[in-house]
Write an enzyme that holds these catalytic residues in place. Sequence first.
Site, short mmCIF file in Angstrom:
data_model
loop_
_atom_site.label_atom_id
_atom_site.label_comp_id
_atom_site.label_asym_id
_atom_site.label_seq_id
_atom_site.Cartn_x
_atom_site.Cartn_y
_atom_site.Cartn_z
N THR A 172 -20.71 16.03 -33.64
CA THR A 172 -21.54 16.62 -32.60
C THR A 172 -23.01 16.54 -32.97
OG1 THR A 172 -21.63 18.85 -33.54
CG2 THR A 172 -19.73 18.32 -32.17
N ASP A 173 -23.86 16.59 -31.98
CA ASP A 173 -25.24 16.98 -32.22
C ASP A 173 -25.19 18.48 -32.55
OD1 ASP A 173 -27.99 16.94 -32.40
OD2 ASP A 173 -28.30 16.01 -30.45
N ALA A 174 -26.32 19.07 -32.89
CA ALA A 174 -26.33 20.46 -33.37
C ALA A 174 -25.69 21.41 -32.36
CB ALA A 174 -27.77 20.89 -33.65
#
Length: 484
Positions: A254-256
């Site tokens: 994932t991104d953050a």
Amino acid sequence: MPGADAALGRLIIPALRWRPDTGFAHEGPLIAGALAIGAGGFIVFGGTADAVRTLTADLVRRAHRPLLIGSDIERGAGQQVAGLSELPPPLALASLGDLDVIRWAGARTGADARSVGINWAFAPVADLDVLPENPIVQTRSFGADPARVAACVRAWVEGCQSAGALACAKHYPGHGRTARDSHVALPEVDADAATLSAGDLRPFAEAARAGVATVMTAHVAYAALDPSRRPATMSPPILRQLRESLGFDGLVVTDALIMEGARAGRSEGEAAVEAIRAGVDLLLYPGDPAAVHDALARAIDAGRLEPARVREARRRYVHALERAERPVVPPRAGPWVSPDALADALLDRGLVRGRMSPLPPPIECVVVDDDVGGPYAPSPAGYVEAELKRRGLSLRLAVNRAGSRTSTRVVLAFNGPRGWKGRASFSAESAAALAREAPDAGLVVLFGHPRLVAEIPGPAPVLIAWHRQRLMQEAVARWIAAKA
């Protein structure tokens, strides 16, 4: 945490941020909690080379096992770690039209990162720079042409991974068509599937063919790929396309998770469960790692998350970790002897408007900084002046008896991709400052995207310097000194 399931913990990668006053010491409770749940690694933001080297060694010692340790290092490892090499942003590298430069940049980044215990680079950006209003991508991209960007992405991946660090193509299936920041909202892309397939997906497909170890998802909705309008991070059909159509079998991350685009009304724990269920393997930068771990455990107990899906993610994690533990391979000599020489070469071809006249001292530097504000302070804007002073140039505003300036004014205009601004153009305040200062300047230096030249009024020559990083500011000072 007693009773923590290490298999679930391995899927969680918390972030550690260095502070000037405490270093990484303030992250002690987070580190202890993350190790207690069996976290698969950490993300490092900031620090000196010595501090990061000490931190990463201590993390591995305390974990009693190897870890994935990643960092956002799109512009060289020096983007995060003081003392390591900075490199110009991707769009600047691509402007040279030489894939060997980009391959060397990837290798230099990977080798530098491994020297301080970072084995995972959250780069390259595989997004297309196709929307001028995009506040996120801009110079972080290799450009707008899908074939060119794909070739650059492959070269960077090959360079980085040849040096012993994992690369990460981001942000699948492409963040280039968004005008909103996914940190604060869930953007939606309305392009049709044919447009996305022919354009935005091509760099990711090329990254997969190049053997990229990891791919990062975008917290962006694509109605043409998933009519439910779920963010790609939680979208089974979008992630299935990555696996089946693009043929990628590495780690999907994932991104953050602290970003609003990931949550979009969900709790962080629920977002994590949905991401793993959809096909993501690792969860990056949760605000509360223990709560995410517990949410995953509850989802398994309730039958909402299949143990087989966790085992599949764990298998990919173990394979990536094995790759990250391979010996470091020193990068071969590149087309430039140093990052400084590369920066100088960019400026040698960087005058995009007007003709240069000599710049006689005294030099008056006027800063127009569009990057101030937001959650994280930008790097200092004073490196140009400091380097000019070091070189012995007189820096002051001179006025003759008639009240006219006798100094040479150099306007330093800073405008980088900082998502919190919600825009790519100069603010009204910055535009007003440029209107006052630029028309009769001897030179305007633009630390930003070349298309912003259209927003600089007056006839003054404009030099493209790409980014506010110290590397480019000091190169600008050398360029000015040569003209003075």
